[in-house]
Scaffold this active site. Structure first.
Site, PDB file in Angstrom:
ATOM      1  N   LYS A  46      13.178   9.381  12.097  1.00 44.05           N
ATOM      2  CA  LYS A  46      13.621   9.744  10.753  1.00 44.05           C
ATOM      3  C   LYS A  46      14.955  10.485  10.796  1.00 44.05           C
ATOM      4  O   LYS A  46      15.763  10.367   9.867  1.00 44.05           O
ATOM      5  CB  LYS A  46      12.556  10.591  10.053  1.00 44.05           C
ATOM      6  CG  LYS A  46      11.341   9.799   9.594  1.00 44.05           C
ATOM      7  CD  LYS A  46      11.698   8.661   8.652  1.00 44.05           C
ATOM      8  CE  LYS A  46      10.469   8.005   8.034  1.00 44.05           C
ATOM      9  NZ  LYS A  46      10.813   6.799   7.238  1.00 44.05           N
ATOM     10  N   TYR A  61       8.368  10.012  15.729  1.00 45.71           N
ATOM     11  CA  TYR A  61       8.570   9.731  14.305  1.00 45.71           C
ATOM     12  C   TYR A  61       9.666  10.634  13.736  1.00 45.71           C
ATOM     13  O   TYR A  61      10.532  10.175  12.980  1.00 45.71           O
ATOM     14  CB  TYR A  61       7.257   9.940  13.561  1.00 45.71           C
ATOM     15  CG  TYR A  61       7.336   9.772  12.060  1.00 45.71           C
ATOM     16  CD1 TYR A  61       7.560   8.531  11.485  1.00 45.71           C
ATOM     17  CD2 TYR A  61       7.169  10.875  11.217  1.00 45.71           C
ATOM     18  CE1 TYR A  61       7.625   8.374  10.111  1.00 45.71           C
ATOM     19  CE2 TYR A  61       7.221  10.735   9.840  1.00 45.71           C
ATOM     20  CZ  TYR A  61       7.445   9.487   9.290  1.00 45.71           C
ATOM     21  OH  TYR A  61       7.504   9.339   7.926  1.00 45.71           O
ATOM     22  N   PRO A  95      10.700  13.850   1.749  1.00 47.56           N
ATOM     23  CA  PRO A  95       9.503  14.609   1.382  1.00 47.56           C
ATOM     24  C   PRO A  95       8.753  15.169   2.578  1.00 47.56           C
ATOM     25  O   PRO A  95       8.970  14.775   3.728  1.00 47.56           O
ATOM     26  CB  PRO A  95       8.655  13.542   0.690  1.00 47.56           C
ATOM     27  CG  PRO A  95       8.941  12.313   1.521  1.00 47.56           C
ATOM     28  CD  PRO A  95      10.388  12.431   1.973  1.00 47.56           C
ATOM     29  N   GLY A  96       7.834  16.048   2.279  1.00 48.03           N
ATOM     30  CA  GLY A  96       6.873  16.513   3.266  1.00 48.03           C
ATOM     31  C   GLY A  96       5.626  15.657   3.237  1.00 48.03           C
ATOM     32  O   GLY A  96       5.676  14.501   2.804  1.00 48.03           O
ATOM     33  N   ARG A 108       0.845  -1.199   0.000  1.00 53.21           N
ATOM     34  CA  ARG A 108       0.000   0.000   0.000  1.00 53.21           C
ATOM     35  C   ARG A 108       0.877   1.245   0.000  1.00 53.21           C
ATOM     36  O   ARG A 108       2.101   1.170   0.107  1.00 53.21           O
ATOM     37  CB  ARG A 108      -0.916   0.022   1.227  1.00 53.21           C
ATOM     38  CG  ARG A 108      -0.179   0.110   2.555  1.00 53.21           C
ATOM     39  CD  ARG A 108      -1.159   0.230   3.716  1.00 53.21           C
ATOM     40  NE  ARG A 108      -0.459   0.418   4.986  1.00 53.21           N
ATOM     41  CZ  ARG A 108      -1.056   0.771   6.106  1.00 53.21           C
ATOM     42  NH1 ARG A 108      -2.356   0.978   6.138  1.00 53.21           N
ATOM     43  NH2 ARG A 108      -0.352   0.929   7.219  1.00 53.21           N
ATOM     44  N   GLY A 109       0.231   2.403  -0.106  1.00 47.21           N
ATOM     45  CA  GLY A 109       0.928   3.684   0.025  1.00 47.21           C
ATOM     46  C   GLY A 109       2.060   3.864  -0.971  1.00 47.21           C
ATOM     47  O   GLY A 109       2.004   3.411  -2.120  1.00 47.21           O
ATOM     48  N   ASP A 149       9.149  -9.077   7.225  1.00 44.54           N
ATOM     49  CA  ASP A 149       9.001  -8.209   8.390  1.00 44.54           C
ATOM     50  C   ASP A 149      10.382  -7.640   8.667  1.00 44.54           C
ATOM     51  O   ASP A 149      11.287  -8.358   9.106  1.00 44.54           O
ATOM     52  CB  ASP A 149       8.484  -9.005   9.588  1.00 44.54           C
ATOM     53  CG  ASP A 149       8.329  -8.161  10.846  1.00 44.54           C
ATOM     54  OD1 ASP A 149       8.780  -7.003  10.854  1.00 44.54           O
ATOM     55  OD2 ASP A 149       7.765  -8.677  11.837  1.00 44.54           O
ATOM     56  N   ASN A 205      11.256   1.398   2.244  1.00 48.69           N
ATOM     57  CA  ASN A 205      10.077   2.244   2.385  1.00 48.69           C
ATOM     58  C   ASN A 205       9.274   1.915   3.644  1.00 48.69           C
ATOM     59  O   ASN A 205       8.695   2.807   4.264  1.00 48.69           O
ATOM     60  CB  ASN A 205       9.189   2.081   1.147  1.00 48.69           C
ATOM     61  CG  ASN A 205       7.784   2.572   1.361  1.00 48.69           C
ATOM     62  OD1 ASN A 205       7.521   3.776   1.393  1.00 48.69           O
ATOM     63  ND2 ASN A 205       6.842   1.633   1.529  1.00 48.69           N
TER      64      ASN A 205
END
Length: 237
Positions: A145, A141, A171-172, A15-16, A53, A76
């Site tokens: 990152k 988070y 990215p934003g 997804r995403g 995983d 990702n």
């Protein structure tokens, strides 16, 4: 890196952004391993679904053994819901660090020898502009990152000798299901043009990878990087 004829493994590909990476890499002529905790949810034609995983070292080792022809690794997959560092739940904070930092590191360590055998290849780590700022409501988070950015820079130095190109997408906000759910839970109303279209962002990332860029930035990433020269500040949606 020439993507036509390459062999890529994309984590979180069900997804995403991960799904868009897998789809667009296939369209650009790559063989694609689409990795996910639940590979049965991978619904893209022409890709090979792989159970993975990234927080389980045995699972990572199995994926590296299976996908021995990979010359592009796209990191990702990551947990996004850590909450705030001071007031959040420690289990959630550990989970977001485990996937964003330790999971990414496990993947790089497992696939570095694979990439070396296949001529060097490339690694693309999906980061976030909050690595260079922070965001109230999810500072865990942002910290994870930030750690992943440091990891990306370190891997670039360590793997240069084997010819592996290491790049970061920074990215934003991006209009994925996860991002939209977070904004709704936080009571944030995103303006129509405030978030990246996922397909456009992945196109930017792959174009940058083909051009040999080491940091691939959208407008938010450029602003956050430039702001490092000034006093620390929070990212505001």
């Amino acid at each position: 890196m020439n993507l036509d004829g390459s062999t890529a493994l994309v984590t979180g590909a069900n997804r995403g952004l991960g799904r868009h990476f897998a789809e667009q890499l296939r369209q650009r002529g790559a063989k694609v391993y689409a990795a996910a905790r639940r590979p049965e949810l991978v619904d893209l034609p022409g890709v090979e679904a792989v159970r993975l995983d990234i927080t389980d070292e045995a699972s990572v080792a199995e994926a590296a053994a299976l996908a021995g022809d990979v010359d592009l690794l796209v990191n990702n997959a990551a947990s996004t819901a850590g909450g705030n560092l001071i007031t959040g739940e420690m289990d959630a904070i550990r989970d977001v660090m485990d996937s964003n930092y330790w999971g990414t590191l496990a993947m790089i360590r497992a696939f570095a020898p694979v990439l070396a055998r296949n001529g060097g290849g490339a690694i693309l780590n999906v980061l976030s502009a909050v690595a260079w700022t922070t965001i109230d409501g999810n500072t865990a988070y942002a910290a994870a990152k930030s750690a992943a950015w440091g990891l990306t820079n370190a891997a670039r130095v360590e793997l240069a000798g084997q010819g592996t190109h290491v790049a970061a997408l920074v990215p934003g906000p991006t209009a994925t299901e996860t991002m939209l759910a977070f904004a709704e839970s936080a009571g944030v109303a995103l303006a129509p043009d405030a978030a990246n279209d996922p397909a456009d962002l992945v196109r930017l990332a792959l174009d940058g990878l083909q051009a040999g860029e080491i940091e691939i930035l959208d407008r938010y990433g450029r602003e956050a990087k430039a702001a490092l020269a000034g006093p620390p500040r929070a990212f505001v949606l």
